[in-house]
Design an enzyme around this catalytic site. Sequence first.
Site, PDB file in Angstrom:
ATOM      1  N   GLY A   1      44.364  71.092  30.900  1.00 44.32           N
ATOM      2  CA  GLY A   1      42.902  71.365  31.938  1.00 44.32           C
ATOM      3  C   GLY A   1      43.130  70.719  32.947  1.00 44.32           C
ATOM      4  O   GLY A   1      44.288  70.796  33.749  1.00 44.32           O
TER       5      GLY A   1
ATOM      6  N   ARG B   1      51.140  78.307  32.983  1.00 43.12           N
ATOM      7  CA  ARG B   1      51.032  78.978  31.654  1.00 43.12           C
ATOM      8  C   ARG B   1      51.961  80.029  31.512  1.00 43.12           C
ATOM      9  O   ARG B   1      52.434  80.161  30.440  1.00 43.12           O
ATOM     10  CB  ARG B   1      49.667  79.140  31.487  1.00 43.12           C
ATOM     11  CG  ARG B   1      48.644  78.119  31.217  1.00 43.12           C
ATOM     12  CD  ARG B   1      47.208  78.713  30.958  1.00 43.12           C
ATOM     13  NE  ARG B   1      46.341  77.605  30.270  1.00 43.12           N
ATOM     14  CZ  ARG B   1      44.973  77.568  30.527  1.00 43.12           C
ATOM     15  NH1 ARG B   1      44.541  78.620  30.777  1.00 43.12           N
ATOM     16  NH2 ARG B   1      44.419  76.404  29.985  1.00 43.12           N
TER      17      ARG B   1
ATOM     18  N   LYS C   1      32.105  64.443  31.107  1.00 37.49           N
ATOM     19  CA  LYS C   1      31.166  64.245  30.140  1.00 37.49           C
ATOM     20  C   LYS C   1      31.722  63.388  28.943  1.00 37.49           C
ATOM     21  O   LYS C   1      32.900  63.787  28.390  1.00 37.49           O
ATOM     22  CB  LYS C   1      30.438  65.334  29.342  1.00 37.49           C
ATOM     23  CG  LYS C   1      29.584  66.230  30.418  1.00 37.49           C
ATOM     24  CD  LYS C   1      29.101  67.385  30.056  1.00 37.49           C
ATOM     25  CE  LYS C   1      28.259  68.157  30.812  1.00 37.49           C
ATOM     26  NZ  LYS C   1      27.642  69.454  30.355  1.00 37.49           N
TER      27      LYS C   1
ATOM     28  N   GLY D   1      41.520  71.993  25.399  1.00 40.92           N
ATOM     29  CA  GLY D   1      40.486  71.821  24.185  1.00 40.92           C
ATOM     30  C   GLY D   1      41.299  71.912  22.961  1.00 40.92           C
ATOM     31  O   GLY D   1      40.881  71.033  21.921  1.00 40.92           O
TER      32      GLY D   1
END
Length: 396
Positions: A354, A35, A197, A377
């Site tokens: 991620g 980053r 998930k 996200g």
Amino acid sequence: MRTLDTYQFSGKKALIRVDFNVPLNEKFEITDDTRIKATIPTITKILNDGGACILMSHLGRPKDGPTEKYSLKHLVNPLSLILGRTVKFADDCIGEKAEELAAGLQPGEILLLENLRFYKEEEKGDEAFAQKLARLGDVWVMDAFGTAHRAHASTAVIGQYFEDKVCGYVMQAELDNAQRLLEQAERPFTAIMGGAKISDKMLIIERLLDTVDNLIIGGGMSYTFSKAQGGQIGKSLLEADKQDLTLELMEKAKSKGVNLILPVDTVIADDFSNDAQRQTVPAGQIPDAWEGLDIGPDTVKLFSDIVAESKTILWNGPMGVFEFPNFAKGTNAIAQAVVKATEENDAFSLIGGGDSASAVNNAGYGDRVSYVSTGGGALLEYMEGKTLPGVAALEA
């Protein structure tokens, strides 16, 4: 939206929202500087124009104000080395000291502010706090795509206090690559969805069913699909209340002519540990005391063959518990397949932030795919069709 190349920063103090939320070990050493390195072109452009840079970011999730563990002072030395020049540090992000350091900043100099989230007002999107931050610079540069889906003080609210606001190179690249995927995807278009998930990826999967040819499902979420079809999944991850949803998604895929592909075999373990006993079994045949932690070799071949034929690839989420070396084989194999398709089949490949980004970078493949998002996200929400506050603030 004003872009970096259309703005002249000479004599200006640029207040730049960067995403320096990087992982640190127990010695406060950065373990992945992706980053930080991503922001170098933005910072360099401003300095080369004759401007000064004031960098603001959050780090982690501090709960009760200033915390040693989350101080951005730990980034000063590595940041100075990466940028090749001294970085000054303000031990607060607002107030007299920060204003004094910002005011004294000369063209070509860099100032890093202390963690924005040491103030609860940051995440609350507090206008007074945003206004205090805005006093530090002449122009606001938004370059933290990874936080653009949050209406925080420094990522969105601050925009109203600047006449001049500019989209940084990281933001621009993220938006351009996401748009290419959504609007100009060459076929066959394959999306690889992993992670724990199904609930986290439900909206993006629904959206992708309108655009992709192949939808590969791996990782922890695949066990909910397996259970819903009557499979035995032992102690594997399960979202019991999402079983009907998985069956609906499979029906939707079928009706839209999308090839939805699930694992055919699984590497299982008798404990959640790298050193656990392990074996490979067919999907849906996991004994009670065991749990699935990776995709098996037949699944690797199945998924890799589909990726090899693809011209556009989106990958978000690992295929297993890749943090454990013994269960990282599936994730690493898919990374290799994506690289091969990019280099040999001229495919456009976007790694969706991620854990997927970490897996690709850790394997040394970051520069061998088309684009590695730092967004996570934010990228998913953008691709779901949501308005990102950090983008809207630049367009206002």
